[in-house]
Enzyme design. Structure first.
Site, mmCIF file in Angstrom:
data_model
loop_
_atom_site.group_PDB
_atom_site.id
_atom_site.type_symbol
_atom_site.label_atom_id
_atom_site.label_comp_id
_atom_site.label_asym_id
_atom_site.label_seq_id
_atom_site.Cartn_x
_atom_site.Cartn_y
_atom_site.Cartn_z
ATOM 1 N N HIS A 36 1.228 4.852 -2.507
ATOM 2 C CA HIS A 36 0.794 5.725 -3.373
ATOM 3 C C HIS A 36 2.197 6.353 -4.076
ATOM 4 C CE1 HIS A 36 -3.513 5.802 -2.456
ATOM 5 N NE2 HIS A 36 -3.153 5.579 -1.451
ATOM 6 N N HIS A 57 -9.633 0.873 -0.806
ATOM 7 C CA HIS A 57 -9.443 1.752 0.484
ATOM 8 C C HIS A 57 -10.781 1.838 1.051
ATOM 9 C CE1 HIS A 57 -5.823 3.298 -1.426
ATOM 10 N NE2 HIS A 57 -5.588 3.921 -0.703
ATOM 11 N N GLU A 113 -11.272 3.365 6.742
ATOM 12 C CA GLU A 113 -10.211 4.335 7.184
ATOM 13 C C GLU A 113 -11.137 5.527 7.891
ATOM 14 O OE1 GLU A 113 -6.503 6.956 5.948
ATOM 15 O OE2 GLU A 113 -7.958 6.283 4.410
ATOM 16 N N HIS A 121 0.707 -1.254 0.018
ATOM 17 C CA HIS A 121 -0.205 0.034 -0.043
ATOM 18 C C HIS A 121 0.916 0.997 0.098
ATOM 19 C CE1 HIS A 121 -4.144 1.666 1.001
ATOM 20 N NE2 HIS A 121 -3.289 2.877 1.009
ATOM 21 N N ASP A 153 1.666 3.933 3.118
ATOM 22 C CA ASP A 153 0.563 4.878 2.586
ATOM 23 C C ASP A 153 1.287 5.929 1.831
ATOM 24 O OD1 ASP A 153 -1.816 5.613 1.784
ATOM 25 O OD2 ASP A 153 -2.391 6.363 3.810
ATOM 26 N N ASP A 154 1.833 7.091 2.595
ATOM 27 C CA ASP A 154 2.436 8.322 1.724
ATOM 28 C C ASP A 154 3.532 8.570 2.723
ATOM 29 O OD1 ASP A 154 0.257 8.736 -0.623
ATOM 30 O OD2 ASP A 154 -0.901 8.622 1.420
#
Length: 331
Positions: free
Chosen positions: A12, A190, A193, A10, A271-272
């Site tokens: 981006h 996604h 969350e 996961h 994630d980021d």
């Protein structure tokens, strides 16, 4: 923790861009991205909606296939530093060619060439998961799915949905997921969350995915947790992201350990990472402190991730071999 061989499901691509890379690209292009960085040169945002705005502003300087090729090289260098042997990164045709299939092909070719060059030098194996952007709506999602189906192959291996989870319902995007499924792409979404456990349930039922990005709010419905465990749905958990965005107050309050203890297949990702001031090794360190997870636990999580990866059998075997060989060397 850097010595532990890792898989990441996961991530981006634009969200993994080092701030210095984006700032340098903006300078090259004479682009004004005021407000994207704080005084220390880090990405700056106030809350999740603002995070999305900053993310898209930073992404705006990535204009050409060559830009994305350079980004792949920069991101895989960061992955290698963290001991990652295999990663899947989310890619959006909306950011790469505006959803046009012909333009998208050029972007995919450039990113794949860069990824293969890294892999040939012994670096991480990288695969792409095409994502539609939820808050862009179902019609644009159809174009994203078509782009994914038309470029499925050695590099593009999956399809998913990202963006603002509070916009629309999973069933609104069922057409694009059906197209991606018929093309043979792996499916993820996604959910769980910001939307709570119902969003996880709807993603599983309406989109028929094998993986859920985040999914941590499922813990609020233990019957759903048990169903995820029974059905073997894999959660792409990003604890540092959840904490940075205020979903949970601190690491020992994060539900990843509860989910794992109840038999859910969990994996760990970032994630980021530069947006959330984290690294994959840093995630492992925090999980070790909070829950006592050791190298044996992490090895198990990485095997789960490798088995859940959207890649062909030969690549999976290579990944498992690299995980085992690297673990043996570390020991």
């Amino acid at each position: 923790m850097k010595s532990i061989p890792k898989t990441e499901l996961h991530l981006h691509l634009e969200g993994a861009a080092p701030p210095a890379f984006i700032a340098g690209l903006a300078k090259e292009k004479h682009a004004d991205i005021s407000g994207v960085f704080d005084e220390r040169g880090h990405y700056a945002y106030d809350d999740f909606p603002h995070f999305l705005q900053v993310y898209e502003a930073a992404t705006s300087v990535l204009k050409t296939p060559e830009d994305y090729a350079r980004l792949v090289t920069a991101v895989t260098a960061e992955l290698a530093e963290q001991g990652v042997v295999y990663a899947e990164t989310f890619l959006s045709p909306d950011f790469c060619g505006g959803g046009d299939v012909s333009a998208w092909r050029d972007y995919v070719a450039a990113m794949q060439e860069a990824a293969l060059a890294v892999e040939a030098q012994g670096g991480p194996i990288l695969r792409g998961v095409v994502t539609c952007i939820r808050h862009f709506g179902p019609e644009k999602a159809k174009r994203a799915a078509l782009c994914a189906a038309e470029t499925m192959g050695d590099f593009v291996t999956g399809y998913g949905i990202a963006g603002n989870e509070m916009m629309g319902r999973p069933k609104d995007f069922a057409w694009s997921f059906d197209l991606a499924r018929e093309a043979g792409l792996g499916l993820t979404a996604h959910a769980g969350e910001w939307g709570g456990p119902v969003s996880v349930k709807e993603a599983v039922e309406d989109l028929r995915v094998s993986r859920i990005g985040h999914g941590v709010r499922a813990i609020e419905d233990l019957a759903l947790v048990d169903r995820l465990a029974e059905d073997g749905i894999v959660l792409e958990v990003c604890p540092g992201s959840n904490i940075a965005l205020g979903l949970y107050p601190k690491w020992d309050r994060h539900p990843v350990c509860q989910l794992w203890e109840r038999g859910v297949k969990v994996t760990v990702s970032t994630d980021d990472p530069p947006f959330f001031h984290t690294t994959l090794s840093g995630e492992y360190e925090q999980l070790n402190r909070a829950f006592g997870w050791d190298e044996e636990v992490f090895a198990g999580l990485n095997r789960v991730a490798a088995e859940a990866a959207f890649c062909d059998a030969a690549t999976r075997e290579r990944v498992l071999e690299r995980l085992g060989a690297a673990a043996g060397q570390a020991a």
